[in-house]
Write an enzyme that holds these catalytic residues in place. Structure first.
Site, PDB file in Angstrom:
ATOM      1  N   ASP A 237       1.019  -1.414   0.119  1.00 34.96           N
ATOM      2  CA  ASP A 237      -0.009   0.016   0.004  1.00 34.96           C
ATOM      3  C   ASP A 237       0.809   1.296  -0.065  1.00 34.96           C
ATOM      4  O   ASP A 237       0.398   2.389   0.700  1.00 34.96           O
ATOM      5  CB  ASP A 237      -0.872   0.015   1.143  1.00 34.96           C
ATOM      6  CG  ASP A 237      -0.328   0.123   2.669  1.00 34.96           C
ATOM      7  OD1 ASP A 237       0.917  -0.236   2.754  1.00 34.96           O
ATOM      8  OD2 ASP A 237      -0.900   0.136   3.485  1.00 34.96           O
TER       9      ASP A 237
ATOM     10  N   ASP B 239       1.736   6.417   2.125  1.00 36.40           N
ATOM     11  CA  ASP B 239       0.724   5.040   2.291  1.00 36.40           C
ATOM     12  C   ASP B 239      -0.638   5.331   1.910  1.00 36.40           C
ATOM     13  O   ASP B 239      -0.948   6.468   2.693  1.00 36.40           O
ATOM     14  CB  ASP B 239       1.140   4.720   3.961  1.00 36.40           C
ATOM     15  CG  ASP B 239      -0.050   3.563   4.488  1.00 36.40           C
ATOM     16  OD1 ASP B 239      -0.808   3.315   3.907  1.00 36.40           O
ATOM     17  OD2 ASP B 239       0.414   2.858   5.364  1.00 36.40           O
TER      18      ASP B 239
ATOM     19  N   LYS C  26       4.502   1.909  15.938  1.00 29.78           N
ATOM     20  CA  LYS C  26       3.117   2.804  16.535  1.00 29.78           C
ATOM     21  C   LYS C  26       3.482   3.207  18.073  1.00 29.78           C
ATOM     22  O   LYS C  26       2.500   2.930  19.080  1.00 29.78           O
ATOM     23  CB  LYS C  26       1.920   2.131  16.225  1.00 29.78           C
ATOM     24  CG  LYS C  26       1.960   1.554  14.779  1.00 29.78           C
ATOM     25  CD  LYS C  26       0.296   1.504  14.284  1.00 29.78           C
ATOM     26  CE  LYS C  26       0.507   1.297  12.776  1.00 29.78           C
ATOM     27  NZ  LYS C  26       0.768   0.105  12.230  1.00 29.78           N
TER      28      LYS C  26
END
Ligand code: GDD
Ligand code: MG
Length: 366
Positions: free
Chosen positions: A106, A217, A157
């Site tokens: 992606d 992305d 993250k």
């Protein structure tokens, strides 16, 4: 040289656009995202590509077949249930006996893969991770490296206050086949939370390759639109003539319609009198745009029909959508496949409509 493309995720953040197709198959300038990616890899003579699939794999296989029509050799490997990014690569270990590339399915980028490979070899790395700078690192994998680019920490993250650098994992890796030995077979495992931190911890040579190449992305509505704007405005290496207008195949465009680039209009579209189409915009094949409508910085997929005096600004309108006369689709809105908007409706800013909220469609249907 072999490449693995990870294209198994559900594309949750892109819903409803990914309800009927994998994220890697959403159209970018009227061609599936993955087709652009395959072109990019071919540009580096990477033509032996293994696709690690899970969600709606048939959609991808039906489109690309064995890859020969696209100048590459494609191998499909399915997972059920999903194995995670590393588990997916472990699952195709039998195809991987030399150093290989792995790509998140992606990411649109102009990253120079030859330079990345040279760097990997020079450093004697087992893993090289491409890095890119971003404004909000905490929604990505944050990578801390020393002055020689050796990775010291990989934190997937992190909370915003724990992100110590704005350099993040760009989702392109070069991996030596022996790394696969450290991934458990037939289990869920990710590179980001398990494999990379573990390799760094045990002192394996994991290197980072920062670059300021174009990078995005496409996993959110906002980024999906931004990639279109950037491509149409010539902000990537794959440049589209800025202000250019490309009309594919046969279209019936009324002489009183006003087109202002950069624009792409797919084949077989009918565009009525006094319609204004303002770029950067893309209209898919087989669309009909009724008289006096306005399309402004919008991406419209195939087989969609806008009635008369409709306005669609800064939005994404998917396949087989019908928008009734005089309706307004405001900035940031996303209409999923088959949505019907009745006449005279106003779809407020940032509204998402799809098969998930059928009540809206029923109450508004003509
Ligand atoms: N085959 C397979 N199986 N593919 C998967 C699986 C799986 O279980 N899980 C995810 N993928 C694929 C997705 O389809 C996507 O192409 C890619 O792996 C990355 O997954 P995303 O869900 O898009 O992850 P992300 O964007 O939140 O984070 C990843 O990308 C960031 C860069 O955009 C991570 O790699 C981050 O570290 C990175 O910074
Ligand atoms: Mg992603």
């Amino acid at each position: 040289m072999k490449a693995v493309i990870l294209a198994g995720g559900e594309g949750t953040r892109l819903r409803p656009l990914t309800l009927n197709r994998p994220k890697s198959m959403v159209p970018i300038l009227n061609r599936p995202f993955l087709e652009h990616m395959i072109d990019y890899l071919k540009g580096y003579n990477i033509d032996d590509i293994i696709l690690a699939l899970c969600y709606l794999p048939g959609y991808i296989q039906n489109y690309f077949g064995d890859g020969s029509d696209f100048g590459v050799r494609l191998t499909y490997v399915m997972e059920d249930p999903p194995l995670g990014t590393a588990g997916a690569v472990k699952n195709i270990e039998q195809h991987l006996d030399e150093t290989f590339f792995v790509f998140n399915g992606d990411i649109f980028t102009d990253l120079d893969l030859t330079r990345m490979m040279e760097f990997h070899q020079e450093m004697g790395a087992k893993v090289t991770i491409a890095l890119t700078p971003v404004e909000n690192p905490s929604i990505y994998g944050v990578v801390e490296a020393d002055a020689n680019s050796r990775v010291e920490r990989f934190i997937e993250k992190p909370s915003p206050d724990a992100a110590t650098t704005n350099m993040i994992n760009a989702g392109t890796y070069i991996i030596a086949p022996e790394v696969l030995e450290s991934i458990p077979a037939e289990s869920f495992c990710t590179f980001e939370r398990e494999v990379f931190p573990m390799l760094v911890e045990t002192g394996e040579p994991v290197y980072s390759h920062p670059s300021d190449a174009y990078w995005i992305d496409i996993g959110s509505h906002e980024k999906y639109l931004k990639l279109h704007y950037d491509l149409l405005r010539g902000k990537t290496a794959k440049s589209f003539p800025s202000k250019g207008i490309r009309v594919d195949g046969d279209c019936d465009i009324h002489s009183q319609a006003e087109l202002k680039g950069p624009l792409i209009i797919g084949t077989n579209c009918v565009i009525g009198p006094r319609v204004q189409v303002k770029g950067p915009s893309v209209i898919g094949p087989n669309c009909q745009i009724g008289a006096d409508s306005l399309i402004d910085r919008a991406v419209v997929w195939k087989n969609t029909r806008l009635g008369q005096a409709v306005s669609a600004r800064g939005c994404v309108i998917a396949e087989n959508v019908f928008v009734g006369d005089r309706s307004q689709i405001m900035q940031g809105s996303v209409l999923g496949d088959n949505v019907v908007v009745g006449a005279g409706k106003r779809i407020e800013r940032d509204t998402t409509l799809g098969a998930d909220n059928p009540l809206f469609q029923l109450s508004n249907a003509l």
